[in-house]
Write a protein that holds these residues in place. Structure first.
Motif, PDB file in Angstrom:
ATOM      1  N   THR A   1       0.767  -1.664  -0.233  1.00  0.00           N
ATOM      2  CA  THR A   1      -0.300  -0.227  -0.028  1.00  0.00           C
ATOM      3  C   THR A   1       0.943   1.439  -0.077  1.00  0.00           C
ATOM      4  N   VAL A   2       0.506   2.124  -0.997  1.00  0.00           N
ATOM      5  CA  VAL A   2       1.085   3.301  -0.944  1.00  0.00           C
ATOM      6  C   VAL A   2       0.705   3.932  -0.892  1.00  0.00           C
ATOM      7  N   LEU A   3       0.891   5.577   0.571  1.00  0.00           N
ATOM      8  CA  LEU A   3       0.770   6.956   1.190  1.00  0.00           C
ATOM      9  C   LEU A   3       1.317   7.648   0.606  1.00  0.00           C
ATOM     10  N   GLU A   4       1.131   8.969   0.559  1.00  0.00           N
ATOM     11  CA  GLU A   4       1.376  10.508   0.317  1.00  0.00           C
ATOM     12  C   GLU A   4       2.458  10.466   1.617  1.00  0.00           C
ATOM     13  N   ASP A   5       3.425  10.985   1.749  1.00  0.00           N
ATOM     14  CA  ASP A   5       4.203  11.584   2.424  1.00  0.00           C
ATOM     15  C   ASP A   5       3.765  11.819   3.855  1.00  0.00           C
ATOM     16  N   SER A   6       2.817  12.946   3.906  1.00  0.00           N
ATOM     17  CA  SER A   6       2.078  13.346   4.734  1.00  0.00           C
ATOM     18  C   SER A   6       0.828  12.421   5.842  1.00  0.00           C
ATOM     19  N   ILE A   7       0.858  12.080   5.125  1.00  0.00           N
ATOM     20  CA  ILE A   7      -0.353  10.848   5.280  1.00  0.00           C
ATOM     21  C   ILE A   7       0.301  10.005   5.490  1.00  0.00           C
ATOM     22  N   PHE A   8       1.354   8.954   5.041  1.00  0.00           N
ATOM     23  CA  PHE A   8       2.381   7.433   5.575  1.00  0.00           C
ATOM     24  C   PHE A   8       2.535   8.039   7.191  1.00  0.00           C
ATOM     25  N   LYS A   9       3.029   9.679   7.008  1.00  0.00           N
ATOM     26  CA  LYS A   9       3.673   9.883   8.655  1.00  0.00           C
ATOM     27  C   LYS A   9       2.647  10.169   9.484  1.00  0.00           C
ATOM     28  N   ALA A  10       1.607  10.092   9.494  1.00  0.00           N
ATOM     29  CA  ALA A  10       0.003  10.382   9.993  1.00  0.00           C
ATOM     30  C   ALA A  10      -0.209   9.122  10.339  1.00  0.00           C
ATOM     31  N   VAL A  11      -0.072   8.427   9.516  1.00  0.00           N
ATOM     32  CA  VAL A  11      -0.548   7.120   9.960  1.00  0.00           C
ATOM     33  C   VAL A  11      -0.076   6.283  10.477  1.00  0.00           C
ATOM     34  N   THR A  12       1.884   5.973  10.547  1.00  0.00           N
ATOM     35  CA  THR A  12       2.737   5.401  10.792  1.00  0.00           C
ATOM     36  C   THR A  12       2.645   5.877  12.482  1.00  0.00           C
ATOM     37  N   GLU A  13       2.497   7.243  12.775  1.00  0.00           N
ATOM     38  CA  GLU A  13       2.941   7.643  14.204  1.00  0.00           C
ATOM     39  C   GLU A  13       1.279   7.085  15.281  1.00  0.00           C
ATOM     40  N   ALA A  14       0.379   7.319  14.534  1.00  0.00           N
ATOM     41  CA  ALA A  14      -0.531   6.734  15.109  1.00  0.00           C
ATOM     42  C   ALA A  14      -0.629   4.771  15.551  1.00  0.00           C
ATOM     43  N   PHE A  15       0.273   4.909  14.181  1.00  0.00           N
ATOM     44  CA  PHE A  15       0.458   3.128  14.807  1.00  0.00           C
ATOM     45  C   PHE A  15       1.270   2.586  16.156  1.00  0.00           C
ATOM     46  N   VAL A  16       2.318   3.817  15.701  1.00  0.00           N
ATOM     47  CA  VAL A  16       3.513   3.172  16.920  1.00  0.00           C
ATOM     48  C   VAL A  16       2.599   3.829  17.872  1.00  0.00           C
ATOM     49  N   LYS A  17       1.945   4.380  18.210  1.00  0.00           N
ATOM     50  CA  LYS A  17       1.381   4.974  19.594  1.00  0.00           C
ATOM     51  C   LYS A  17       0.139   3.810  19.917  1.00  0.00           C
ATOM     52  N   ALA A  18      -0.518   3.594  19.715  1.00  0.00           N
ATOM     53  CA  ALA A  18      -1.341   2.067  19.733  1.00  0.00           C
ATOM     54  C   ALA A  18      -0.795   0.778  19.933  1.00  0.00           C
ATOM     55  N   SER A  19       1.268   0.669  19.359  1.00  0.00           N
ATOM     56  CA  SER A  19       1.145  -0.356  19.129  1.00  0.00           C
ATOM     57  C   SER A  19       1.804  -0.264  21.130  1.00  0.00           C
ATOM     58  N   SER A  20       2.318   1.056  21.076  1.00  0.00           N
ATOM     59  CA  SER A  20       2.611   0.931  22.430  1.00  0.00           C
ATOM     60  C   SER A  20       1.983   0.848  23.729  1.00  0.00           C
ATOM     61  N   ALA A  21       0.895   1.397  23.366  1.00  0.00           N
ATOM     62  CA  ALA A  21      -0.268   1.270  24.228  1.00  0.00           C
ATOM     63  C   ALA A  21      -0.341  -0.927  24.358  1.00  0.00           C
ATOM     64  N   ARG A  22       0.187  -1.582  23.269  1.00  0.00           N
ATOM     65  CA  ARG A  22      -0.569  -2.452  23.786  1.00  0.00           C
ATOM     66  C   ARG A  22       1.184  -2.966  24.361  1.00  0.00           C
ATOM     67  N   ASN A  23       1.924  -2.592  24.281  1.00  0.00           N
ATOM     68  CA  ASN A  23       2.583  -3.018  24.724  1.00  0.00           C
ATOM     69  C   ASN A  23       4.040  -4.034  23.655  1.00  0.00           C
ATOM     70  N   ILE A  24       3.724  -3.597  22.442  1.00  0.00           N
ATOM     71  CA  ILE A  24       4.395  -4.246  21.498  1.00  0.00           C
ATOM     72  C   ILE A  24       4.961  -2.858  21.326  1.00  0.00           C
TER      73      ILE A  24
END
Length: 373
Positions: free
Chosen positions: A296-319
């Motif tokens: 899946t290909v995302l525009e740069d700013s969207i990719f950054k926002a999505v990955t930051e949100a995914f990292v944050k949500a993963s941290s909350a799950r202790n991943i």
């Protein structure tokens, strides 16, 4: 992002009938079926049809948004039923071409005088070149939705003859690309016209064995499940500007777009510039369905926002996040990740479509030997 959404995506496209083509047929099945397999080396989806007289199996890269079928004619294309399309012919009009070409070598498939010219496009590499529009026999299996039935034949199927070099970047042993896009000479349009069924197709893309149906359902997959009864529907949008490697001014895109309104990670809306989710007057933006991009290909700013949100949500799950593994930027340890019936227990990714009730939910599938997003 991982392309697991494409690997196990079952997508149904519905269309209106177009004006009849010149195709001739053997009988009138209600639907057609072809196998689809994923090439492990290139991650491209490969299908097979039979073409020419006598019939020869053709392995083709499946391109959901491709303009038409194109085949390498330089490498021993021999057929007693090959016919080039002449300049100004009805076939040329269906292909929306006003190009007329000549060939100064001995006549052969792909090299004839006073023939209609088109532009076959390798959408994997973004390479396009000139080619000869022609017609020949195409044969594939019919189906009742449950099992393959007798072969169905189109005696005058329009396609493009391309030179061998256009195969560069495609999987080994393929001879061209099968385009399912929104043109009058793409596979769905020609099959619908030849056999008088609706211009409609369904594709199941799998990491192992998949399938593509042309025509009416049911679309029954193992274990005896009619997938057409399990689908969520969303409108298909038209990009007014072509996304092909080469095109004429004012030509719309043959590819399929959908309207994504927002993206959610673990049910929380990701903050991003939502204007990028719409197609602008220059044809930029929007969300395209593709079977040729391996991820899946995302525009740069969207990719950054999505990955930051995914990292944050993963941290909350202790991943735990770990070092990057090319070509991925964000990777995680599988230590605290468990497998479920729907995939790895990691943050959910949701594409919100025309309303909050219509959601494309993306599950991460893996063997839990290290996760990259």
């Amino acid at each position: 992002m991982d392309n697991s959404n494409l690997q196990r995506l079952f997508t149904l496209f519905l269309f209106s009938l177009i004006a009849p083509s010149l195709a001739q047929q053997s009988f009138r099945p209600r639907a057609l079926v072809v196998p689809v397999k994923k090439d492990a080396s290139t991650l491209q989806y490969i299908t097979q049809i039979k073409q020419r007289t006598p019939l020869v199996p053709e392995n083709l890269v499946l391109d959901i948004g491709g303009q038409f079928l194109w085949v390498d004619c330089d490498n021993n294309y021999v057929s007693s039923t090959y016919r080039p399309a002449r300049c100004g012919s009805a076939q040329c009009s269906l292909a929306r071409s006003d190009s007329c070409g000549n060939c100064f070598s001995a006549p052969k498939p792909g090299c004839n005088n006073n023939t209609c010219g088109v532009i076959p496009d390798n959408t994997v590499t973004g390479t396009a070149t000139s080619g000869e529009l022609a017609e020949d026999v195409v044969s594939l299996q019919s189906t009742n939705g449950f099992n393959p039935k007798q072969n169905a034949t189109v005696s005058r199927f329009l396609f493009a003859c391309a030179p061998t070099f256009l195969l560069q970047g495609l999987a080994t042993d393929v001879s061209g690309m099968a385009g399912l896009g929104r043109t009058k000479i793409a596979l769905p349009s020609q099959f619908a016209s030849a056999f008088s069924f609706r211009r409609k197709f369904a594709v199941c893309l799998s990491s192992s064995n998949g399938v593509a149906f042309f025509g009416d359902g049911p679309y029954v997959l193992l274990p005896n499940v009619d997938a057409s009864q399990l689908l969520t529907f969303t409108p298909l949008l038209i990009n007014p500007v072509s996304t092909a490697s080469a095109f004429s001014q004012g030509e719309p895109s043959a590819e399929y777009f959908i309207g994504v309104k927002s993206i959610k990670i673990d049910e929380k809306t990701v903050p991003l510039n939502t204007t990028l989710l719409s197609i602008n007057s220059k044809g930029v933006g929007g969300t395209k369905i593709s079977s040729v991009n391996p991820y899946t290909v995302l525009e740069d700013s969207i990719f950054k926002a999505v990955t930051e949100a995914f990292v944050k949500a993963s941290s909350a799950r202790n991943i735990t996040r770990v070092a990057s593994v090319a070509p991925f930027e964000v990777c995680f340890s599988s230590e605290n990740v468990v497998a479920t019936r729907l995939g790895a227990a990691v943050p959910t990714i949701e594409l919100v479509l025309q309303n909050q009730k219509t959601v494309w939910r993306i599950y991460i599938w893996s063997k839990l030997d290290g996760e990259c997003e």
